[in-house]
Scaffold this motif. Structure first.
Motif, short mmCIF file in Angstrom:
data_model
loop_
_atom_site.label_atom_id
_atom_site.label_comp_id
_atom_site.label_asym_id
_atom_site.label_seq_id
_atom_site.Cartn_x
_atom_site.Cartn_y
_atom_site.Cartn_z
N LEU A 17 15.02 -33.42 23.03
CA LEU A 17 15.58 -33.32 24.41
C LEU A 17 15.81 -31.99 24.59
O LEU A 17 16.60 -31.52 23.86
N HIS A 18 15.44 -31.37 25.69
CA HIS A 18 15.67 -30.00 26.11
C HIS A 18 16.23 -30.01 27.54
O HIS A 18 15.35 -30.16 28.76
N PHE A 19 17.26 -29.64 27.60
CA PHE A 19 17.97 -29.42 28.97
C PHE A 19 17.96 -27.96 29.40
O PHE A 19 18.68 -27.13 28.58
N ILE A 20 17.14 -27.47 30.42
CA ILE A 20 17.11 -26.29 30.64
C ILE A 20 17.74 -25.89 32.29
O ILE A 20 17.32 -26.58 33.03
N LYS A 21 18.61 -24.92 32.22
CA LYS A 21 19.33 -24.79 33.54
C LYS A 21 19.92 -25.84 34.31
O LYS A 21 19.70 -26.18 35.19
N MET A 22 20.45 -26.85 33.48
CA MET A 22 21.08 -28.01 33.97
C MET A 22 22.46 -27.88 33.59
O MET A 22 22.89 -28.32 32.38
N ASP A 23 23.32 -27.96 34.55
CA ASP A 23 24.76 -27.51 34.38
C ASP A 23 25.78 -28.81 34.36
O ASP A 23 26.81 -28.95 34.13
N THR A 24 25.11 -29.82 34.86
CA THR A 24 26.01 -31.13 35.15
C THR A 24 26.00 -32.47 34.14
O THR A 24 26.39 -33.43 34.52
N VAL A 25 25.19 -32.25 33.15
CA VAL A 25 25.20 -33.16 32.07
C VAL A 25 26.56 -33.30 31.35
O VAL A 25 26.95 -32.23 30.65
N GLY A 26 27.46 -34.31 31.37
CA GLY A 26 28.70 -34.32 30.97
C GLY A 26 28.86 -34.70 29.30
O GLY A 26 27.76 -35.37 29.18
N PRO A 27 29.99 -34.75 28.91
CA PRO A 27 30.20 -35.08 27.56
C PRO A 27 29.88 -36.71 27.54
O PRO A 27 29.22 -37.06 26.54
N THR A 69 33.25 -27.90 24.69
CA THR A 69 33.85 -28.46 23.29
C THR A 69 33.57 -29.92 23.39
O THR A 69 33.11 -30.21 22.35
N GLU A 70 34.11 -30.66 24.52
CA GLU A 70 33.91 -32.08 24.27
C GLU A 70 32.42 -32.50 24.22
O GLU A 70 32.11 -33.66 23.83
N HIS A 71 31.66 -31.85 24.64
CA HIS A 71 30.03 -32.23 24.74
C HIS A 71 29.64 -32.16 23.16
O HIS A 71 29.09 -32.89 22.74
N ALA A 72 30.22 -31.03 22.57
CA ALA A 72 29.83 -30.88 21.10
C ALA A 72 30.53 -31.86 20.26
O ALA A 72 29.90 -32.47 19.30
N VAL A 73 31.98 -32.42 20.72
CA VAL A 73 32.51 -33.52 19.87
C VAL A 73 31.40 -34.81 20.23
O VAL A 73 31.19 -35.50 19.28
N GLU A 76 35.56 -24.44 21.59
CA GLU A 76 36.32 -24.12 20.89
C GLU A 76 35.89 -24.57 19.23
O GLU A 76 35.02 -25.14 19.19
N ASN A 77 36.43 -24.07 18.39
CA ASN A 77 36.32 -24.25 16.88
C ASN A 77 35.91 -25.64 16.74
O ASN A 77 35.34 -26.34 16.00
N GLY A 130 35.06 -28.02 18.25
CA GLY A 130 33.62 -28.54 18.67
C GLY A 130 32.43 -28.23 17.80
O GLY A 130 31.83 -29.20 17.51
N LEU A 131 32.69 -27.08 17.21
CA LEU A 131 31.71 -26.57 16.07
C LEU A 131 31.86 -27.51 14.97
O LEU A 131 31.14 -28.12 14.38
N GLU A 132 33.34 -27.66 14.77
CA GLU A 132 33.38 -28.55 13.41
C GLU A 132 32.78 -29.72 13.56
O GLU A 132 32.60 -30.43 12.75
N ALA A 133 33.09 -30.46 14.51
CA ALA A 133 32.60 -31.99 15.09
C ALA A 133 30.91 -32.04 14.75
O ALA A 133 30.49 -33.01 14.28
N ILE A 134 30.44 -30.93 15.24
CA ILE A 134 28.93 -30.84 14.97
C ILE A 134 28.58 -30.65 13.70
O ILE A 134 27.66 -31.58 13.09
N LEU A 135 29.16 -29.88 12.89
CA LEU A 135 28.90 -29.78 11.35
C LEU A 135 29.28 -30.94 10.71
O LEU A 135 28.50 -31.40 9.82
#
Length: 278
Positions: A140-150, A179-183, A203-204, A206-211
């Protein structure tokens, strides 16, 4: 010798592409784009007409409103999906206000594996509801789409458990809060292997949640992202955990540990360049 009757016309030799297998012809036609296939290519000869009617030609569809008259684009989109007869596996779509069309796709294409959406000024939640109907989606690839929320990311992750590759790029110069998207990604996309984020502020945590939540993650690209501090343990963890790590930051703080790594190996890289190029 003088001819007393008109010569019998000889048939022109058949063009070489007529003898190609249908699957190879379909592969060639797929590279033209749906607009050119429907508007021109299918009219070239009876062989191409027949192949253009075959669902195999429409397993991969690339639609871009810039390649045809606006008045024809909606009809071309619907025709392309109809001709796939449920066999569509990859769709690339560049257009405006395509919520209804994406629902049309989702209701007729349960085999869809890869979806790339490029659009501005669209309500991301409407897209998310359609994507939730595609349980076999892997890319799934969103390109130039800004309104997809967490919440949209969370719902997509729950509904598409086989998702392996995700891209999210915004269309603005300013960074969007991610950050919340990443979570949400870490919470629901445990099978993710490839992640590419462009123009986000994270924020960190968010990246920690992904890892933490994506143990299968092999490649991670953060381009024009800000807000991260990788000088400590988080930077080292990224380097240790991610096989293919690509970081293109605009602020020096985010370089942190990875910047230090590059400094350490620079002499070896210079020496290796001298050996290779003399």
């Amino acid at each position: 010798m003088i001819l007393t009757e008109p010569p019998i016309p000889t048939a022109a030799p058949a063009p070489p592409w007529i003898e190609l297998p249908d699957d190879l012809t379909a592969n060639i036609l797929q590279r033209l784009g749906a607009e050119e296939t429907l508007e021109s290519a299918q009219k070239v000869c009876t062989t191409w007409w027949r192949v253009c009617k075959n669902p195999i030609t429409w397993r991969v569809i690339d639609l871009d409103y810039r390649r045809c008259a606006a008045s024809k684009f909606d009809k071309i989109c619907l025709c392309a999906v109809d001709r796939s007869q449920g066999q569509l596996v990859e769709l690339k779509l560049f257009c405006y206000e395509a919520d209804d069309f994406l629902n049309y796709v989702a209701e007729r294409s349960n085999q869809l594996r890869c979806l790339t959406l490029t659009e501005k000024d669209v309500l991301g939640t409407a897209y998310a509801k359609a994507i939730m109907k595609l349980p076999q989606l892997e890319e799934l690839h969103f390109i130039k789409m800004d309104t997809v929320g967490p919440t949209d990311f969370e719902n997509i992750g729950i509904s598409c458990p086989t998702l392996k590759s995700l891209t999210f790029s915004n269309s603005w110069n300013e960074h969007l809060e991610f950050t919340e998207h990443a979570v949400a990604i870490g919470k629901t996309m445990s099978n993710l292997c490839h992640l590419r984020l462009i123009g986000q502020r994270m924020e960190n945590k968010g990246l920690e949640a992904i890892l933490d939540g994506c143990p299968r993650l092999e490649s991670l690209e953060l381009q024009r992202c800000s807000g991260l501090d990788l000088e400590g343990e988080l930077g080292k963890r990224c380097s240790d955990q991610i096989k293919d790590l690509r970081l293109h930051f605009e602020d020096s703080a985010s370089m942190g540990y990875l910047g230090w790594i590059m400094k350490q190996i620079q002499p070896q890289l210079t020496e290796l360049k001298g050996i290779i190029f003399g």
